[in-house]
Design an enzyme around this catalytic site. Structure first.
Site, mmCIF file in Angstrom:
data_model
loop_
_atom_site.group_PDB
_atom_site.id
_atom_site.type_symbol
_atom_site.label_atom_id
_atom_site.label_comp_id
_atom_site.label_asym_id
_atom_site.label_seq_id
_atom_site.Cartn_x
_atom_site.Cartn_y
_atom_site.Cartn_z
ATOM 1 N N SER A 243 0.845 -1.185 0.000
ATOM 2 C CA SER A 243 0.000 0.000 0.000
ATOM 3 C C SER A 243 0.893 1.253 0.000
ATOM 4 O O SER A 243 1.751 1.384 -0.870
ATOM 5 C CB SER A 243 -0.945 -0.029 1.210
ATOM 6 O OG SER A 243 -1.870 1.018 1.150
ATOM 7 N N ARG A 312 -12.921 6.957 8.413
ATOM 8 C CA ARG A 312 -12.530 5.551 8.426
ATOM 9 C C ARG A 312 -13.545 4.691 7.684
ATOM 10 O O ARG A 312 -13.172 3.727 7.011
ATOM 11 C CB ARG A 312 -12.401 5.064 9.869
ATOM 12 C CG ARG A 312 -11.860 3.640 9.984
ATOM 13 C CD ARG A 312 -10.461 3.528 9.423
ATOM 14 N NE ARG A 312 -9.857 2.237 9.733
ATOM 15 C CZ ARG A 312 -8.594 1.921 9.458
ATOM 16 N NH1 ARG A 312 -7.810 2.809 8.862
ATOM 17 N NH2 ARG A 312 -8.103 0.737 9.781
ATOM 18 N N ASP A 471 -8.691 -5.227 -6.076
ATOM 19 C CA ASP A 471 -8.315 -3.986 -5.394
ATOM 20 C C ASP A 471 -8.883 -2.798 -6.157
ATOM 21 O O ASP A 471 -8.582 -2.598 -7.333
ATOM 22 C CB ASP A 471 -6.783 -3.899 -5.318
ATOM 23 C CG ASP A 471 -6.288 -2.759 -4.432
ATOM 24 O OD1 ASP A 471 -7.090 -1.862 -4.101
ATOM 25 O OD2 ASP A 471 -5.093 -2.770 -4.086
ATOM 26 N N HIS A 508 -7.956 -4.491 -1.494
ATOM 27 C CA HIS A 508 -6.685 -3.882 -1.121
ATOM 28 C C HIS A 508 -6.073 -4.533 0.115
ATOM 29 O O HIS A 508 -4.855 -4.627 0.240
ATOM 30 C CB HIS A 508 -6.897 -2.385 -0.883
ATOM 31 C CG HIS A 508 -5.624 -1.627 -0.650
ATOM 32 N ND1 HIS A 508 -4.629 -1.528 -1.591
ATOM 33 C CD2 HIS A 508 -5.177 -0.934 0.438
ATOM 34 C CE1 HIS A 508 -3.620 -0.810 -1.115
ATOM 35 N NE2 HIS A 508 -3.929 -0.451 0.122
ATOM 36 N N ASP A 509 -6.901 -4.998 1.027
ATOM 37 C CA ASP A 509 -6.399 -5.596 2.265
ATOM 38 C C ASP A 509 -5.806 -6.990 2.083
ATOM 39 O O ASP A 509 -5.390 -7.611 3.070
ATOM 40 C CB ASP A 509 -7.526 -5.667 3.305
ATOM 41 C CG ASP A 509 -7.653 -4.373 4.103
ATOM 42 O OD1 ASP A 509 -6.846 -3.467 3.870
ATOM 43 O OD2 ASP A 509 -8.559 -4.290 4.949
#
Length: 527
Positions: A243, A312, A471, A508-509
């Protein structure tokens, strides 16, 4: 006595107790519209009426209720309750440190000049390390973090809490501590022990807040290499990051090509693209619009936890993927037996609400602003690098003046803090007739010459570049662009791996979760 305002809710068909002299005659009523009748009835309410009429109207008002009951908002109740508790806490002093546990610390008493002209007179780097440094200090791996991570990538004797890459570090793991000395830092600008907006400015003894200077990825990397100098590590075995860390890993190789043996960049990019910039902009805006943000000077009061929670939640939407959420949540509601609500109701909503609530006090809001902005500014293209180098050269006098103990002159005419909004907002323009969509290479098959020139320092550095098809924040075409650009520089040792949705749905994680595919590739590449 006039009728109280609360009686304005009288039923439309209520009959007035008396008819004013100005009322129309009975034969005229047939030509008056229903709306006129309603308006006239409303006007009569404000006129003097006998007490009996007032009493009758009041009784009628009590008996008539709304067609529907008012909704409840437990999510807002929870927000207000937390604000109240934080308000009580703020009376006892500044909010507590965000640092999540014991770290090693490197304190540089030498000032550092930042890319956009800011100066940190001194700074601290919080770091943690695993494994042992060999005799010639050639086995060091610098592990770069994502935006909100601390240096705690793996548990230590002094902090046994599992780290954010716990399963990836250790004997026989991808970052094998039997072979390598692994170092992970909290970036400058962060809030987990390294110097950032919540730190004390040695010039005045107060927190920097938004007096903290604008940062870049390269600024963070230069500070990290000060730590390596302190540890007498002249050359890294590898620079590894995911990232934002993947961006820093590339930046370290372009800034210090002679000091980086190999590069691992996972779910990163060589330049931020509009979508990711837009998403981070949105997060910053909802945070800055929170009244408690107070333009950054909230440290002795209630922190902007509402803005942080929403920021968040927006970020979490970009971290995971649609396919994964379809499997985990679908369209299921938290409690189907209850009527729908405007507060979190679907399972995906309750998940986002929980993620935001859990995190909103764990990270410094100002750090989120500065570090995310540094991500937006990231561009390894040659044109951008030349522009920044000119800015650094023009500001070199500031650093020398500080070292000499002289007053630092500020050119207010070019003050980077004098940003103003344009007089005319951006408007959509018609697409030029000669526009060629094929020229926009979103698949990374033909990287621009500017980017090839910018990555030229990595022409001889072995590189592993990984991407994930699911992603949406750092889409897979950006990793293809990195790999193709490196090959265009003449680099013959580029390994590019893209995980399709058949291997990973975690978006993405994935770099945090996929030990088999991500970890396996890293272990194989490092050897």
């Amino acid at each position: 006595m006039s009728v109280p305002r609360r009686l304005l809710g009288i039923a439309r068909n209520a009959r007035p107790a008396s008819v004013p002299c100005c009322a129309p005659k009975p034969r005229q009523l047939s030509i008056i519209s229903a709306r006129q009748q309603s308006n006239q009835a409303t006007r009569r309410i404000h006129q003097q009426t006998p007490r009996k009429a007032q009493h009758a109207a009041a009784v009628q008002e009590v008996e008539i209720e709304s067609t529907n009951p008012a909704l409840s908002f437990p999510c807002l109740d929870a927000h207000e309750s937390r604000s109240a508790s934080l308000s009580k806490r703020s009376l006892a002093g500044p909010e507590p440190s965000y640092t999540s546990g014991h770290t090693l610390n490197f304190h540089s008493r030498q000032p550092i000049l930042l890319d956009w002209g800011g100066i940190l007179p001194e700074f601290n780097i919080a770091y943690e390390a695993w494994g042992s440094l060999n005799q010639d200090k050639s086995n060091a791996i610098l592990l770069h973090t994502g935006l909100s991570a601390s240096s705690h990538a793996h548990s230590t004797e002094t902090n046994t809490k599992p780290g954010w890459w716990e399963k990836f570090i250790g004997p026989g793991r991808p970052l094998d501590t039997d072979k390598y000395f692994v170092i992970c830092t909290n970036v400058v600008g962060g809030c987990y022990g390294s110097t950032g907006p919540s730190s004390i400015d040695p010039a005045n003894g107060e927190r920097y807040a938004t007096r903290f200077p604008i940062l870049t990825m390269e600024d963070m990397v230069r500070a990290q290499f000060r730590l390596l100098d302190h540890l007498s590590i002249q050359k890294l075995y590898a620079s590894v990051g995911s990232s934002m860390g993947g961006m820093q890993s590339l930046a370290s190789g372009t800034l210090f090509p002679e000091r980086v043996g190999r590069i691992v960049s996972i779910s990163g990019c060589a330049r931020s693209h509009p979508y990711s910039i837009a998403m981070r902009h949105t997060q910053r805006q909802v945070l800055m619009m929170d009244p408690n943000w107070a333009r950054g000077f909230y440290y002795d009061g209630v922190p902007p936890h509402g803005g942080m929670k929403l920021a968040r939640e927006i970020a979490t939407v970009t971290y995971r993927s649609g396919p994964e959420w379809e499997m985990r949540f679908g369209r299921r509601r938290a409690d189907p037996s209850r009527p729908p609500a405007l507060c979190p109701d679907f399972l995906i909503e309750t998940y986002l609400d929980h993620a935001g609530e859990k995190w909103c006090l764990e990270y410094d809001p100002n750090s989120l602003l500065y570090v995310s902005k540094a991500m937006d500014l990231f561009d390894l293209g040659q044109e951008h690098r030349e522009r920044i180098n000119k800015v650094r050269k023009s500001n070199s006098g500031k650093l020398q003046a500080y070292l000499d103990g002289s007053a630092i002159e500020t050119d207010t005419s070019s003050d980077v803090c004098s940003l103003t909004l344009p007089d005319q907002p951006y408007e959509e323009k018609e697409q030029p007739a000669d526009f060629d969509a094929k020229a926009v290479e979103a698949d990374g098959s033909a990287p621009p010459a500017d980017l090839v020139a910018g990555l030229k320092p990595l022409a001889n550095t072995p590189a592993l570049v990984m991407g994930v098809a699911s992603d949406i924040l750092f889409p897979a075409w950006q990793q293809r662009e990195i790999a193709n650009t490196l090959k265009r520089t003449g680099n013959k040792n580029v390994t590019h791996i893209e995980l399709g949705e058949d291997k990973s749905l975690f978006g993405h994680d994935t770099f945090l979760l996929d030990l088999e595919n991500v970890g396996g590739a890293v272990k194989s590449f490092l050897g």
